[in-house]
Design a protein around this motif. Sequence first.
Motif, PDB file in Angstrom:
ATOM      1  N   ALA A 273      91.507   9.766  94.115  1.00 37.23           N
ATOM      2  CA  ALA A 273      92.630  10.705  94.382  1.00 37.23           C
ATOM      3  C   ALA A 273      93.834  10.314  94.849  1.00 37.23           C
ATOM      4  O   ALA A 273      94.547  11.504  94.481  1.00 37.23           O
ATOM      5  N   ILE A 274      94.161   8.956  95.786  1.00 30.98           N
ATOM      6  CA  ILE A 274      95.729   9.057  96.567  1.00 30.98           C
ATOM      7  C   ILE A 274      96.489   8.329  95.714  1.00 30.98           C
ATOM      8  O   ILE A 274      97.437   8.901  95.230  1.00 30.98           O
TER       9      ILE A 274
ATOM     10  N   LEU B 295      93.677  17.225  95.994  1.00 34.39           N
ATOM     11  CA  LEU B 295      94.217  15.950  96.323  1.00 34.39           C
ATOM     12  C   LEU B 295      94.167  16.153  97.357  1.00 34.39           C
ATOM     13  O   LEU B 295      94.201  15.054  98.360  1.00 34.39           O
ATOM     14  N   TYR B 296      95.625  17.124  98.200  1.00 31.12           N
ATOM     15  CA  TYR B 296      95.895  17.289  98.974  1.00 31.12           C
ATOM     16  C   TYR B 296      95.056  17.128 100.865  1.00 31.12           C
ATOM     17  O   TYR B 296      94.947  17.371 101.324  1.00 31.12           O
TER      18      TYR B 296
ATOM     19  N   VAL C  20      92.711  11.032 104.855  1.00 33.56           N
ATOM     20  CA  VAL C  20      93.521  10.284 105.471  1.00 33.56           C
ATOM     21  C   VAL C  20      93.813   9.528 105.885  1.00 33.56           C
ATOM     22  O   VAL C  20      94.311   9.195 106.913  1.00 33.56           O
ATOM     23  N   GLY C  21      94.754  11.074 105.919  1.00 30.25           N
ATOM     24  CA  GLY C  21      95.851  10.534 107.156  1.00 30.25           C
ATOM     25  C   GLY C  21      95.646  11.002 108.245  1.00 30.25           C
ATOM     26  O   GLY C  21      96.331   9.811 109.172  1.00 30.25           O
TER      27      GLY C  21
ATOM     28  N   LEU D  59     103.051   7.131  99.126  1.00 28.46           N
ATOM     29  CA  LEU D  59     102.437   7.938 100.684  1.00 28.46           C
ATOM     30  C   LEU D  59     101.761   7.197 102.103  1.00 28.46           C
ATOM     31  O   LEU D  59     101.742   7.296 102.998  1.00 28.46           O
ATOM     32  N   PHE D  60     101.529   6.124 101.647  1.00 24.60           N
ATOM     33  CA  PHE D  60     100.210   5.387 102.836  1.00 24.60           C
ATOM     34  C   PHE D  60     100.814   3.979 101.931  1.00 24.60           C
ATOM     35  O   PHE D  60     100.902   3.397 101.284  1.00 24.60           O
ATOM     36  N   ASN D  61     101.061   3.725 103.486  1.00 23.38           N
ATOM     37  CA  ASN D  61     100.586   1.745 104.258  1.00 23.38           C
ATOM     38  C   ASN D  61      99.738   1.212 103.664  1.00 23.38           C
ATOM     39  O   ASN D  61      98.903   1.415 104.700  1.00 23.38           O
ATOM     40  N   ARG D  62      99.334   0.566 102.881  1.00 27.19           N
ATOM     41  CA  ARG D  62      97.770  -0.333 102.690  1.00 27.19           C
ATOM     42  C   ARG D  62      98.299  -1.577 103.784  1.00 27.19           C
ATOM     43  O   ARG D  62      98.974  -2.715 103.872  1.00 27.19           O
ATOM     44  N   THR D  63      97.210  -1.607 104.196  1.00 25.17           N
ATOM     45  CA  THR D  63      96.975  -2.763 105.287  1.00 25.17           C
ATOM     46  C   THR D  63      95.176  -3.317 105.781  1.00 25.17           C
ATOM     47  O   THR D  63      94.547  -2.365 105.351  1.00 25.17           O
TER      48      THR D  63
END
Length: 136
Positions: free
Chosen positions: A37-38, A7-8, A14-15, A49-53
């Motif tokens: 996974a995220i 997962l990491y 992705v990061g 953990l993420f801002n999705r746009t």
Amino acid sequence: MVTKLDLYKVFCQVGKSKSFTKASKALYMTQPAVSQAIMQLEGELDIRLFNRTPKGVSLTNEGNLLFEYVNSAINLINAGEEKILEFKDLTAGELKIGVGDTISKYFLLPYLEFFHNRYPNLKFKIINGTTLELAT
């Protein structure tokens, strides 16, 4: 079975790529598997953990903090694996040899020269002594 390390690794990719689709291509996974996974990691940590746009994703403040640690950890793991391969492939390390005077002078030297030419990055440590001294 998906481990937390898996997962990491997905999180880190992705990061770096700032896109689930680009990360999925880099990881040879489907985009839904990356998203899953995220989501699983965010669920386990109970934090977004993420801002999705529509144009992609960006790390949240918490995601940025975690990314620094995860990226460092994965880089250390990769460096460790590279070092292990160097030892395995005899491109790094140290060879310790305990030997007596006569054998080292008349028998071992030509073989050491051949071995050193073939594996120049290996260091030799030759300990000279009697059988009793070398055995202890």
